[in-house]
Design a protein around this motif. Structure first.
Motif, PDB file in Angstrom:
ATOM      1  N   PRO A   1     -40.175  42.475  26.593  1.00  0.00           N
ATOM      2  CA  PRO A   1     -41.048  41.863  27.615  1.00  0.00           C
ATOM      3  C   PRO A   1     -41.843  40.675  27.063  1.00  0.00           C
ATOM      4  N   LEU A   2     -42.244  40.746  25.800  1.00  0.00           N
ATOM      5  CA  LEU A   2     -42.967  39.622  25.209  1.00  0.00           C
ATOM      6  C   LEU A   2     -42.072  38.402  25.083  1.00  0.00           C
ATOM      7  N   SER A   3     -40.803  38.615  24.734  1.00  0.00           N
ATOM      8  CA  SER A   3     -39.903  37.473  24.638  1.00  0.00           C
ATOM      9  C   SER A   3     -39.588  36.914  26.026  1.00  0.00           C
TER      10      SER A   3
ATOM     11  N   LYS B   1     -39.158  47.004  18.627  1.00  0.00           N
ATOM     12  CA  LYS B   1     -38.040  46.076  18.818  1.00  0.00           C
ATOM     13  C   LYS B   1     -37.344  46.220  20.163  1.00  0.00           C
ATOM     14  N   LYS B   2     -37.293  47.415  20.713  1.00  0.00           N
ATOM     15  CA  LYS B   2     -36.529  47.643  21.938  1.00  0.00           C
ATOM     16  C   LYS B   2     -37.397  47.825  23.184  1.00  0.00           C
ATOM     17  N   VAL B   3     -38.684  48.136  22.998  1.00  0.00           N
ATOM     18  CA  VAL B   3     -39.538  48.377  24.158  1.00  0.00           C
ATOM     19  C   VAL B   3     -40.595  47.291  24.331  1.00  0.00           C
TER      20      VAL B   3
ATOM     21  N   VAL C   1     -37.224  33.731  24.195  1.00  0.00           N
ATOM     22  CA  VAL C   1     -37.145  33.465  22.765  1.00  0.00           C
ATOM     23  C   VAL C   1     -37.609  34.714  22.018  1.00  0.00           C
ATOM     24  N   HIS C   2     -36.811  35.159  21.064  1.00  0.00           N
ATOM     25  CA  HIS C   2     -37.174  36.331  20.267  1.00  0.00           C
ATOM     26  C   HIS C   2     -38.123  35.913  19.143  1.00  0.00           C
TER      27      HIS C   2
ATOM     28  N   GLY D   1     -40.619  31.913   8.120  1.00  0.00           N
ATOM     29  CA  GLY D   1     -40.333  32.799   9.256  1.00  0.00           C
ATOM     30  C   GLY D   1     -41.583  33.449   9.801  1.00  0.00           C
ATOM     31  N   TYR D   2     -42.401  32.675  10.515  1.00  0.00           N
ATOM     32  CA  TYR D   2     -43.646  33.241  11.047  1.00  0.00           C
ATOM     33  C   TYR D   2     -43.374  34.235  12.170  1.00  0.00           C
ATOM     34  N   GLY D   3     -42.236  34.145  12.832  1.00  0.00           N
ATOM     35  CA  GLY D   3     -41.884  35.104  13.885  1.00  0.00           C
ATOM     36  C   GLY D   3     -41.639  36.486  13.306  1.00  0.00           C
TER      37      GLY D   3
END
Length: 147
Positions: free
Chosen positions: A44-46, A38-40, A52-53, A80-82
């Motif tokens: 960068p992916l978002s 969640k923090k590392v 967008v998260h 909620g596919y994310g």
């Protein structure tokens, strides 16, 4: 009374302690992986997805219905596919981390069971079995030479 005796044997033999230690370490490992994802990894992916998260990604099946004073009459229904993608990424990272840990432990175990490798102390049971094997081979050669 017999049940208590069986439980006492179970606890004293170490099974319960092994399970407790495994659960505690697993919970701590889960926290580490959760922060790692969640923090590392996800920030960068978002960034790549324009800020967008993943957790916000969903397919809305029905919008929320609000009254005139903005109280919710009907809740939103969404897939909620994310959140699923995030959980799947967690799973992949945990699986890979466990794979690496097991691979490392197997390498250490293999080294410790090699009686000829003196850089790591061989466990007593492996050492005794190795000596027993050597003695049996020596005995077999002596018996063969007497024939």
């Amino acid at each position: 009374m017999k049940l208590f005796k069986e439980f006492k044997e179970f606890a004293v033999k170490g099974n319960m302690m092994d399970m407790a230690i495994g659960i505690i370490i697993g919970a701590a490992f889960n926290q580490v992986i959760d922060v790692l994802v969640k923090k590392v990894l996800l920030p960068p992916l978002s960034l790549l997805t324009d800020g967008v998260h993943f957790n916000d990604k969903r397919i809305i099946l029905r919008d929320a219905v609000l009254s005139a004073d903005n109280t919710i009459l009907k809740n939103e229904v969404a897939i909620g596919y994310g959140a699923f993608a995030e959980a799947f990424l967690d799973f992949l990272i945990v699986g890979f981390a466990v794979f690496i840990a097991v691979k490392f432990m197997n390498r250490l175990r293999k080294k410790s069971q090699d009686t000829k490798d003196t850089s790591i102390a061989t466990p007593k049971d492996i050492e005794l079995l190795s000596k027993l094997t050597d003695l049996m081979e020596e005995q077999n050669t002596l018996l063969k030479s007497k024939k």
